[in-house]
Design an enzyme around this catalytic site. Structure first.
Site, mmCIF file in Angstrom:
data_model
loop_
_atom_site.group_PDB
_atom_site.id
_atom_site.type_symbol
_atom_site.label_atom_id
_atom_site.label_comp_id
_atom_site.label_asym_id
_atom_site.label_seq_id
_atom_site.Cartn_x
_atom_site.Cartn_y
_atom_site.Cartn_z
ATOM 1 N N ASP A 257 0.796 -1.198 0.173
ATOM 2 C CA ASP A 257 0.012 0.005 -0.062
ATOM 3 C C ASP A 257 0.868 1.419 -0.264
ATOM 4 O OD1 ASP A 257 -2.018 1.804 -0.186
ATOM 5 O OD2 ASP A 257 -3.242 0.632 1.571
ATOM 6 N N TYR A 258 0.167 2.338 -0.134
ATOM 7 C CA TYR A 258 0.983 3.622 -0.290
ATOM 8 C C TYR A 258 1.959 3.792 0.807
ATOM 9 C CZ TYR A 258 0.564 8.420 -2.432
ATOM 10 O OH TYR A 258 1.059 9.681 -3.188
#
Ligand code: NOJ
Length: 714
Positions: A257-258
């Site tokens: 994820d980011y």
């Protein structure tokens, strides 16, 4: 030698790490714009993947840099969060769950993929499969609701819809099942907080949707931001490696994820970016989204012996294989090479309207307040979500154009052409200004019906949008109570249309409004979809995929709870209860009314003795005794009353649908496999135990409304 072998033989370490890196583009449609050195890196082959870019112009321009300028010409993988539509927005995922229709789930994914691929994209970070039993958690809006079996059906439908059977098609997108796993039970419903749950809950509740996604061939999986019992998912060797890759045989791409790899430092399991990068790679994470930990950290980690070149190569091969499967090597410009015809776009809007209308859940309809009479003279529409197209979009806007969403007001004007419509916002969605309430209330006089368009703003659910008070924000309760009081004194019926990305805690409203619709966020065609239901053009058929609590203190509340040794009994004080609120939800899972009236009879279950290999056939007769044609959804549950591990009070096993004219009866046939009745025994290995099992069928998860029969397992 294969194409991938040839490339691997030529790639430098920098080029390899470029393939393991994904950066947000400067053509961002969501999130911050972080261009940095991106274009230079693409041209020199040290950046292989982008997110948040959209449009044929920019995607092809970047693709040209990669293909024509970089030494090895490896095409880019470009992804975006296409969650509930791309340009045309469909209902938010939680709303779409209310359809209980895997074919519709697949179809909206297919349309979203087609539209996004026409915009040059090859990947979506979807489906989101996090089971949620806590409406405080804002991401409840993005997911399948409270039930794992249902989440698994969603996973299959969405993976098929986005990917098709052939990822190389010009209209196919690589899907990404997220967020692996058990993100939903974040502590106290607070976004990004720690997760501490049992192994059993993990396996019974949170893993099944991901298992289904892997079985359906999902191309990629994203680990959750959160930790699970102390181990951040981005570094979870046991679950990512042993379980996902090992036990489930997942061979696709794991994408962080980011900035999640960088955040391993703040989680407290890595001292610096080098250790963070090593932990993620060792757990099997192939692509680093936005932390730039792999490019910066892995060369040092290699020197320190924390990771090996073989591990890097394995991940690079996975990324190259995905690009190959997507057909990017054969034609990097395949997606986005032809603009869509206007009729195709118009048909998609029609689908959004149909699905929108079907996602509406009619929670209450006292005295047949709805549908509104066709020639109704005057409607008074009040609330901050009345004349507000942009808010209709929901939590993931993707490339949607908010000014093209249909507001409730314009939907009503279209749907009720002869009707006088007066309207006022009364107050804003979330500020404290109550000065408009008196004038709004004054509009009620002389109306034949009052519609309240109230609820959350579109960005009060979704990521980073937990709420400790999941109720009407701002001054909306004051507005609503003032309108209800005035309406009561005038004898005018009030229909509340509730916008939210979660079940809200609104027992007072449920009691006082004559009719109550959960409209969630319905996307581009929201206003038309709502008008279709209000006018009776469409009979509401949505069913809530999450229980609606009476009080926040009941959370987590869900139908699949285990029995207590002291079940609630009003005649005995020492039983499982609250002193101040009932145990049951305000509206249970599966609840949703229609313009018909359905009665259930004649449940038949065959055979009544089953072995593990048998199929169990269930039939029930349903009669529409109402005055209008409508669709009913029938749920099939089981209950295992005596087992070596206590089983939930109800387990969802299936659902079916039937359309019935007034006075018509029909039979719904459902089936399940006896092998589905296996469960995880005391040591978490699957067991099939002989004995009685109850088969229950009915309109929702309220036991009192279910017909039941007992079969014997042997
Ligand atoms: C963070 C979110 O958790 C995830 O769902 C999303 O796909 C990424 N950002 C990329 O936008």
């Amino acid at each position: 030698m294969s194409r991938i072998d040839k490339l691997m033989a030529q790639m430098t370490l920098e080029e390899k790490l470029g393939q393991l890196t994904m950066t947000a583009s400067s053509y961002a449609v969501t999130g911050p714009i972080i261009a940095g050195d991106s274009t230079d890196s693409i041209a020199d082959g040290t950046l292989g993947n982008l997110l948040n870019m959209v449009g044929t112009g920019p995607t092809h321009e970047m693709q040209r840099l990669a293909v024509d300028k970089s030494r090895l010409g490896i095409p880019l993988l470009i992804g975006l969060d296409v969650i509930h539509g791309h340009r045309t927005l469909f209902p938010i995922p939680l709303a779409e769950m209310a359809l209980f229709d895997p074919r519709a789930w697949e179809l909206t994914a297919r349309e979203a993929a087609t539209e996004a691929a026409a915009d040059g994209l090859a990947m979506t970070f979807n489906p989101m499969l996090d089971v949620s039993r806590d409406p405080r958690w804002g991401r409840t809006a993005e997911g399948p609701g409270e039930d794992p079996w249902l989440g698994a059906r969603l996973a299959e439908a969405k993976v098929r819809g986005f990917q098709t059977a052939d990822l190389a098609r010009p209209d196919a997108l690589a899907a990404c099942a997220k967020h692996f796993c058990a993100y939903g039970p974040v502590m106290a419903g607070r976004e990004y907080a720690s997760v501490d749950i049992s192994e059993r809950t993990l396996h019974e509740v949170h893993l099944p949707p991901f298992e289904a996604a892997v079985a359906a061939g999902v191309a990629s999986i994203m680990p959750a931001f959160t930790d699970l019992n102390g181990i951040p998912m981005t570094a979870h060797t046991e679950l990512l490696g042993d379980y996902l890759r090992g036990k489930l045989g997942f061979e696709g791409v794991l994408i962080s994820d980011y900035n999640a790899i960088g955040e391993l430092i703040r989680h407290g399991v890595a001292a610096d970016l080098v250790e963070a990068a090593a932990l993620a790679l060792n757990a099997g994470v192939d692509i680093d989204m936005m932390a730039d930990a792999y490019r910066k950290g892995l060369p040092i980690a290699l020197e320190r012996g924390l990771v090996s070149m073989a591990q890097i190569d394995t991940s690079v091969r996975r990324v190259l294989r995905l690009k190959e499967q997507l057909g990017l090597f054969d034609d990097p410009y395949l997606r986005g090479s032809a603009a869509e015809a206007p009729e195709v776009v118009a048909q998609r809007r029609t689908l959004a309207r149909e699905v929108g209308a079907r996602a509406i859940v009619m929670l209450k309809n006292d005295g047949d307040t709805l549908p509104l009479a066709p020639g109704i003279g005057k409607l008074c529409v009040i609330g901050p979500l009345t004349d507000n197209g942009p808010e209709m979009g929901g939590c993931w806007g993707a490339a949607g154009e908010p000014d093209k969403h249909v507001s409730v007001l314009s939907g009503l004007r279209q749907g009720f052409p002869g009707t006088e419509i007066v309207h006022a916002a009364g107050t804003a969605i979330r500020d404290d200004d109550a000065s408009g309430i008196t004038a709004a209330v004054a509009l009620c006089d002389g109306a034949d019906a009052i519609l309240l368009c109230i609820g959350e703003a579109h960005n009060m659910s979704g990521e980073a949008a937990s709420r400790a008070y999941p109720e009407l924000p701002g001054q909306q309760r004051a507005l609503t109570e003032a309108v209800l009081a005035r309406a009561q004194s005038l004898g005018i019926p009030v229909i509340a249309i509730l916008f939210s990305g979660r079940p809200l805690v609104i027992p007072w409203l449920a009691e006082k409004a004559d009719a109550l619709l959960a409209a969630w966020f319905l996307g581009s065609e929201a206003g038309n979809a709502i008008a279709d239901v209000l006018s009776g053009k469409v009979s509401p058929s949505g069913r809530t995929p999450m229980s609606w609590p009476r009080a926040l203190g009941q959370v987590p509340i869900f139908f699949g709870q285990r029995p207590s040794g002291r079940p609630m009994n009003p005649d005995d004080f020492f039983t499982s209860k609250y002193l101040d609120v009932a145990n049951d939800p305000l509206y249970c899972f599966g609840h949703g009314l229609s313009y018909g009236r359905f009665a259930y009879a004649d449940l038949r279950v065959t055979p009544d003795r089953v072995s593990p290999a048998d199929a169990i056939h269930v039939q029930v007769t349903i009669t529409n005794s109402g005055a209008r044609a409508a669709q009913d959804t029938v749920f099939l549950f089981t209950r295992d009353p005596v087992a070596s591990v206590a089983r939930p009070l109800l387990e969802l096993r299936g659902f079916g649908k039937i359309d019935l004219a007034p006075g018509e009866s029909g039979v719904v046939a459902l089936s399940l496999l006896a092998s589905d009745l296996k469960f995880l025994g005391r040591n978490l290995a699957p067991v099939f135990e002989a004995g009685d099992v109850e088969i229950l069928v009915g309109p929702c998860a309220d036991r009192a409304q279910l017909l039941s029969a007992v079969i014997k397992l042997r």
